[in-house]
Design an enzyme around this catalytic site. Structure first.
Site, PDB file in Angstrom:
ATOM      1  N   ARG A 226       0.842  -1.194   0.000  1.00 62.32           N
ATOM      2  CA  ARG A 226       0.000   0.000   0.000  1.00 62.32           C
ATOM      3  C   ARG A 226       0.878   1.245   0.000  1.00 62.32           C
ATOM      4  O   ARG A 226       1.955   1.255   0.644  1.00 62.32           O
ATOM      5  CB  ARG A 226      -0.900   0.045   1.244  1.00 62.32           C
ATOM      6  CG  ARG A 226      -2.101  -0.880   1.172  1.00 62.32           C
ATOM      7  CD  ARG A 226      -3.130  -0.449   0.121  1.00 62.32           C
ATOM      8  NE  ARG A 226      -4.271  -1.339   0.079  1.00 62.32           N
ATOM      9  CZ  ARG A 226      -4.420  -2.362  -0.774  1.00 62.32           C
ATOM     10  NH1 ARG A 226      -3.484  -2.609  -1.663  1.00 62.32           N
ATOM     11  NH2 ARG A 226      -5.510  -3.100  -0.748  1.00 62.32           N
ATOM     12  N   HIS A 274      -0.682   0.122  -9.745  1.00 62.39           N
ATOM     13  CA  HIS A 274      -1.447  -0.724  -8.799  1.00 62.39           C
ATOM     14  C   HIS A 274      -2.092  -1.903  -9.541  1.00 62.39           C
ATOM     15  O   HIS A 274      -3.308  -2.129  -9.451  1.00 62.39           O
ATOM     16  CB  HIS A 274      -2.508   0.093  -8.045  1.00 62.39           C
ATOM     17  CG  HIS A 274      -3.026  -0.622  -6.822  1.00 62.39           C
ATOM     18  ND1 HIS A 274      -3.496   0.023  -5.707  1.00 62.39           N
ATOM     19  CD2 HIS A 274      -3.144  -1.953  -6.539  1.00 62.39           C
ATOM     20  CE1 HIS A 274      -3.892  -0.860  -4.798  1.00 62.39           C
ATOM     21  NE2 HIS A 274      -3.687  -2.078  -5.295  1.00 62.39           N
TER      22      HIS A 274
HETATM   23  P1  NDP Z   1      -2.215 -11.431   4.971  1.00 58.89           P
HETATM   24  O1  NDP Z   1      -3.171 -10.835   5.937  1.00 58.89           O
HETATM   25  O2  NDP Z   1      -2.399 -12.841   4.550  1.00 58.89           O
HETATM   26  O3  NDP Z   1      -0.723 -11.306   5.522  1.00 58.89           O
HETATM   27  C1  NDP Z   1      -0.268 -10.192   6.206  1.00 58.89           C
HETATM   28  C2  NDP Z   1       1.111 -10.490   6.763  1.00 58.89           C
HETATM   29  O4  NDP Z   1       1.621  -9.280   7.352  1.00 58.89           O
HETATM   30  C3  NDP Z   1       1.088 -11.549   7.867  1.00 58.89           C
HETATM   31  O5  NDP Z   1       2.228 -12.354   7.804  1.00 58.89           O
HETATM   32  C4  NDP Z   1       1.118 -10.696   9.145  1.00 58.89           C
HETATM   33  O6  NDP Z   1       1.692 -11.348  10.253  1.00 58.89           O
HETATM   34  C5  NDP Z   1       2.010  -9.555   8.697  1.00 58.89           C
HETATM   35  N1  NDP Z   1       1.807  -8.384   9.551  1.00 58.89           N
HETATM   36  C6  NDP Z   1       0.679  -7.695   9.781  1.00 58.89           C
HETATM   37  N2  NDP Z   1       0.884  -6.704  10.648  1.00 58.89           N
HETATM   38  C7  NDP Z   1       2.187  -6.780  10.999  1.00 58.89           C
HETATM   39  C8  NDP Z   1       3.006  -6.047  11.879  1.00 58.89           C
HETATM   40  N3  NDP Z   1       2.533  -5.019  12.613  1.00 58.89           N
HETATM   41  N4  NDP Z   1       4.303  -6.403  12.000  1.00 58.89           N
HETATM   42  C9  NDP Z   1       4.799  -7.452  11.290  1.00 58.89           C
HETATM   43  N5  NDP Z   1       4.070  -8.189  10.430  1.00 58.89           N
HETATM   44  C10 NDP Z   1       2.780  -7.850  10.286  1.00 58.89           C
HETATM   45  O7  NDP Z   1      -2.236 -10.462   3.698  1.00 58.89           O
HETATM   46  P2  NDP Z   1      -1.902 -10.840   2.172  1.00 58.89           P
HETATM   47  O8  NDP Z   1      -0.582 -11.503   2.121  1.00 58.89           O
HETATM   48  O9  NDP Z   1      -3.057 -11.530   1.548  1.00 58.89           O
HETATM   49  O10 NDP Z   1      -1.836  -9.366   1.524  1.00 58.89           O
HETATM   50  C11 NDP Z   1      -0.921  -8.392   1.986  1.00 58.89           C
HETATM   51  C12 NDP Z   1      -1.258  -7.040   1.387  1.00 58.89           C
HETATM   52  O11 NDP Z   1      -0.905  -6.986   0.003  1.00 58.89           O
HETATM   53  C13 NDP Z   1      -2.734  -6.661   1.374  1.00 58.89           C
HETATM   54  O12 NDP Z   1      -3.161  -6.207   2.645  1.00 58.89           O
HETATM   55  C14 NDP Z   1      -2.773  -5.563   0.334  1.00 58.89           C
HETATM   56  O13 NDP Z   1      -2.563  -4.311   0.936  1.00 58.89           O
HETATM   57  C15 NDP Z   1      -1.594  -5.895  -0.586  1.00 58.89           C
HETATM   58  N6  NDP Z   1      -2.025  -6.284  -1.941  1.00 58.89           N
HETATM   59  C16 NDP Z   1      -1.615  -5.523  -3.000  1.00 58.89           C
HETATM   60  C17 NDP Z   1      -1.970  -5.878  -4.274  1.00 58.89           C
HETATM   61  C18 NDP Z   1      -1.478  -5.097  -5.442  1.00 58.89           C
HETATM   62  O14 NDP Z   1      -1.926  -5.327  -6.561  1.00 58.89           O
HETATM   63  N7  NDP Z   1      -0.537  -4.184  -5.265  1.00 58.89           N
HETATM   64  C19 NDP Z   1      -2.804  -7.055  -4.554  1.00 58.89           C
HETATM   65  C20 NDP Z   1      -3.167  -7.792  -3.377  1.00 58.89           C
HETATM   66  C21 NDP Z   1      -2.789  -7.402  -2.118  1.00 58.89           C
HETATM   67  P3  NDP Z   1       1.048 -12.665  10.923  1.00 58.89           P
HETATM   68  O15 NDP Z   1       1.273 -13.767   9.869  1.00 58.89           O
HETATM   69  O16 NDP Z   1       1.811 -12.872  12.134  1.00 58.89           O
HETATM   70  O17 NDP Z   1      -0.413 -12.368  11.127  1.00 58.89           O
HETATM   71  C1  OXD Z   2      -5.840  -5.898  -3.116  1.00 55.39           C
HETATM   72  C2  OXD Z   2      -5.342  -4.979  -4.143  1.00 55.39           C
HETATM   73  O1  OXD Z   2      -5.834  -5.561  -1.926  1.00 55.39           O
HETATM   74  O2  OXD Z   2      -5.558  -5.250  -5.341  1.00 55.39           O
HETATM   75  O3  OXD Z   2      -6.245  -7.016  -3.503  1.00 55.39           O
HETATM   76  O4  OXD Z   2      -4.700  -3.992  -3.822  1.00 55.39           O
END
Ligand code: NDP
Ligand code: OXD
Length: 311
Positions: A226, A274
């Site tokens: 993000r 994006h």
């Molecule tokens: P998940 O919720 O599956 O994973 C999030 C990860 O981040 C987990 O490992 C979590 O830890 C970790 N995390 C969260 N908060 C913290 C913190 N404070 N400190 C350390 N680690 C933290 O999300 P996804 O993998 O599915 O997606 C991640 C992000 O990717 C989405 O939220 C979105 O913003 C972005 N995205 C972007 C896209 C694009 O096209 N650019 C497309 C899709 C997604 P834990 O495992 O311990 O809970």
């Molecule tokens: C998502 C994105 O969160 O596309 O899936 O950014």
């Protein structure tokens, strides 16, 4: 029961037809043409207008049309009593894996610098140090659905991969760090840093000058999570001082990236719009229809988020 699609700018008609394909009995309405608001029990949402979801008093579940839910939870009037489900989908995961592999490999092979050599008509095969994959250290911030998958794919190519998450992980072939204490450790070893964190109050602004100062000099940054993770004004000074070699950015604080934004023309920044990975209604509509059926039966809806944690 009616299902609302509230996703200005997305192809709402396509979503409606995919939902109806899986369940022809659904009554689907598209914002702002909503009929009786009290009949709306489920909503498919992407960046809904702030305050809009609070007006549906019988809403049970909001399905985010992406993996992230920050676009919902940053609404101060978001109805926190509703269940929030997000996209976890093999195509979305594959799309992100492809993006991360593409840009990690570009960084590993010094391609951004070679692109500049081409623009300058310079033939120099020794200007940039090449490393073997097992000498290349990659750090992934976030080891969830996307980060975990990317980490495993990079390790399979022979890279030396580490990941960082909030809670402890044990993933074969990946050096895992957790919590704030593990952050400095992963930064200190990551020549290529990939951000795949959710945007929450804890992670907002995490990609800042202090973090850059803890990376090896000349590191590459890839942010596909993000725009709110990056303190934008800290990036160009870090690139121009040599602290960072290059940044690849898919996400921005303001999207579309404003025309006059300095990132567009900076030679050490790669901008993508994006689209690292995009939700495919053909595959995700099935998940949402199943989620609504679970809710109607009083069962847990898959892929829900913890609204208090923000992801
Ligand atoms: P998940 O919720 O599956 O994973 C999030 C990860 O981040 C987990 O490992 C979590 O830890 C970790 N995390 C969260 N908060 C913290 C913190 N404070 N400190 C350390 N680690 C933290 O999300 P996804 O993998 O599915 O997606 C991640 C992000 O990717 C989405 O939220 C979105 O913003 C972005 N995205 C972007 C896209 C694009 O096209 N650019 C497309 C899709 C997604 P834990 O495992 O311990 O809970
Ligand atoms: C998502 C994105 O969160 O596309 O899936 O950014």
């Amino acid at each position: 029961m009616s299902v609302l699609i509230i996703a200005p700018g997305l192809k709402s008609e396509w979503w409606a037809s995919e939902l109806s394909r899986h369940d022809p009995d659904l009554e689907v309405c598209i914002w702002p043409d909503i009929g009786d608001p009290n009949a709306v029990e489920y909503a498919l949402a992407w960046k809904p207008p702030p305050g809009a979801l609070a007006t549906f008093t019988n809403l049970k579940v909001v399905f985010s049309l992406g993996a992230g839910v920050d676009h919902l939870l940053t609404d101060p009037n978001f109805p926190t009593r509703v269940v929030v489900s997000r996209v976890v989908d093999p195509y979305l995961t594959a799309g992100m894996r492809e993006y991360v592999l593409l840009h990690v490999l570009r960084a590993h092979k010094n391609q951004p610098a070679l692109d500049q050599q081409q623009r300058d008509h310079i033939w120099d095969d020794r200007a940039h140090e090449l490393r073997q994959a097992d000498e290349q250290t990659i750090g992934i911030l976030g080891l969830g659905e996307l980060g975990h998958n990317c980490a495993v794919a990079l390790a399979a190519l022979g890279f030396d991969v580490a990941g960082w998450s909030r809670t402890a992980k044990d993933i074969a072939g990946i050096t895992c760090f957790d919590d704030r204490g593990g952050l400095d450790a992963i930064l200190g070893r990551s020549r290529i840093l990939v951000c795949l964190l959710p945007l929450t109050p804890e992670t907002e602004g995490i990609l800042n000058a202090d973090l850059f100062s803890k990376l090896p000099k000349g590191a590459h940054l890839i942010n596909a999570a993000r725009g709110g993770h990056l303190v934008e004004e800290n990036l160009i000074p870090a690139l121009e001082s040599g602290r960072l070699a290059h940044a690849t950015l898919d996400v921005f604080r303001s999207e579309p990236l404003p025309d006059a934004h300095p990132f567009w023309d900076h030679p050490q920044i790669t901008v993508t719009p994006h689209n690292a990975s995009i939700t495919d209604p053909r595959s995700v509509a099935r998940q949402i229809v199943d989620g609504m059926a679970c809710s109607a039966r009083g069962e847990a809806v898959p892929n829900t988020v913890d609204v208090k944690l923000g992801y």
